[in-house]
Write a protein that holds these residues in place. Sequence first.
Motif, PDB file in Angstrom:
ATOM      1  N   SER A   2       0.517  -1.057  -0.109  1.00 25.61           N
ATOM      2  CA  SER A   2      -0.060   0.213   0.077  1.00 25.61           C
ATOM      3  C   SER A   2       0.964   0.920  -0.103  1.00 25.61           C
ATOM      4  O   SER A   2       2.192   1.225   0.359  1.00 25.61           O
ATOM      5  CB  SER A   2      -1.291   0.002   1.309  1.00 25.61           C
ATOM      6  N   ILE A   3       0.317   2.410   0.160  1.00 26.40           N
ATOM      7  CA  ILE A   3       1.013   4.150  -0.412  1.00 26.40           C
ATOM      8  C   ILE A   3       1.523   4.288   1.071  1.00 26.40           C
ATOM      9  O   ILE A   3       2.876   4.432   0.948  1.00 26.40           O
ATOM     10  CB  ILE A   3       0.047   4.858  -0.972  1.00 26.40           C
ATOM     11  N   THR A   4       1.351   3.424   2.101  1.00 28.21           N
ATOM     12  CA  THR A   4       1.275   3.957   2.735  1.00 28.21           C
ATOM     13  C   THR A   4       2.258   3.223   3.528  1.00 28.21           C
ATOM     14  O   THR A   4       2.858   3.696   4.430  1.00 28.21           O
ATOM     15  CB  THR A   4      -0.136   3.528   4.513  1.00 28.21           C
ATOM     16  N   LEU A  15       3.036  12.014   0.011  1.00 27.49           N
ATOM     17  CA  LEU A  15       1.670  10.531  -0.818  1.00 27.49           C
ATOM     18  C   LEU A  15       0.783  11.749  -1.289  1.00 27.49           C
ATOM     19  O   LEU A  15       0.486  10.537  -1.393  1.00 27.49           O
ATOM     20  CB  LEU A  15       1.198  10.296   0.944  1.00 27.49           C
ATOM     21  N   LYS A  19      -1.062   9.711  -3.844  1.00 27.64           N
ATOM     22  CA  LYS A  19      -2.728   8.912  -4.653  1.00 27.64           C
ATOM     23  C   LYS A  19      -3.165   9.731  -5.098  1.00 27.64           C
ATOM     24  O   LYS A  19      -4.321   8.666  -6.221  1.00 27.64           O
ATOM     25  CB  LYS A  19      -3.407   9.277  -2.904  1.00 27.64           C
ATOM     26  N   THR A  20      -3.429  11.097  -5.488  1.00 26.76           N
ATOM     27  CA  THR A  20      -3.309  11.441  -6.928  1.00 26.76           C
ATOM     28  C   THR A  20      -2.773  10.184  -8.530  1.00 26.76           C
ATOM     29  O   THR A  20      -4.084  10.289  -9.025  1.00 26.76           O
ATOM     30  CB  THR A  20      -2.501  12.891  -7.252  1.00 26.76           C
TER      31      THR A  20
END
Length: 196
Positions: A2-4, A15, A19-20
């Motif tokens: 995941s991104i996080t 981040l 996310k974009t």
Amino acid sequence: MSITNLERFLPEGTLPFLKTWFGEHIIHIKITRKRQSKLGDYRKMPDGSHQITVNGTLQPELFFFVLTHELAHLLAFQEFGYRISPHGQEWKQTFRMMLVGSISVYANDLKPIILKFAKAPKANFMSSPDLVKYFHIEDCEDESLYIEDLADGDLFIYRNERYSLDGKRKKNYLCTNLENTKKYIFRPLARVEKIS
């Protein structure tokens, strides 16, 4: 991943951009060991998802730069279709916009280098002497330097083999391997250890 979970590899403030850019895409991020041949890689998977690999040994700002490069492939293909050249004008335009749009995450001394690169993005990170030199700053404590810093006739070690520098050939350097006497071409920013 995941991104996080990527946060530990990235500089602060990245981040929101990721996310974009990720949007609704299904993207599998793989962190790899150090690879000599490449810093990152993008491919579309048969199931329609996307896979991006990035070397996990990169400094955070370089990790973000490489991730941006790979995401630019996905976004360029999405916008312009899959018939475009992987590093063609559409990719360059997309990568340029992403770099300029996220310039705030880079250190002040790196920003002008990124902006200069963004004017005409290259497919290969090694084609930007400014970026290569910037991201090797921490390596300056060792005995290595760039082959372009040597003089004709100087001896050096590259990947545990000894060479002599014969001279410059256009943009690259012709060198002789002292073990097997074969001639090799080196790029100007190859990291070598000079033999005194």
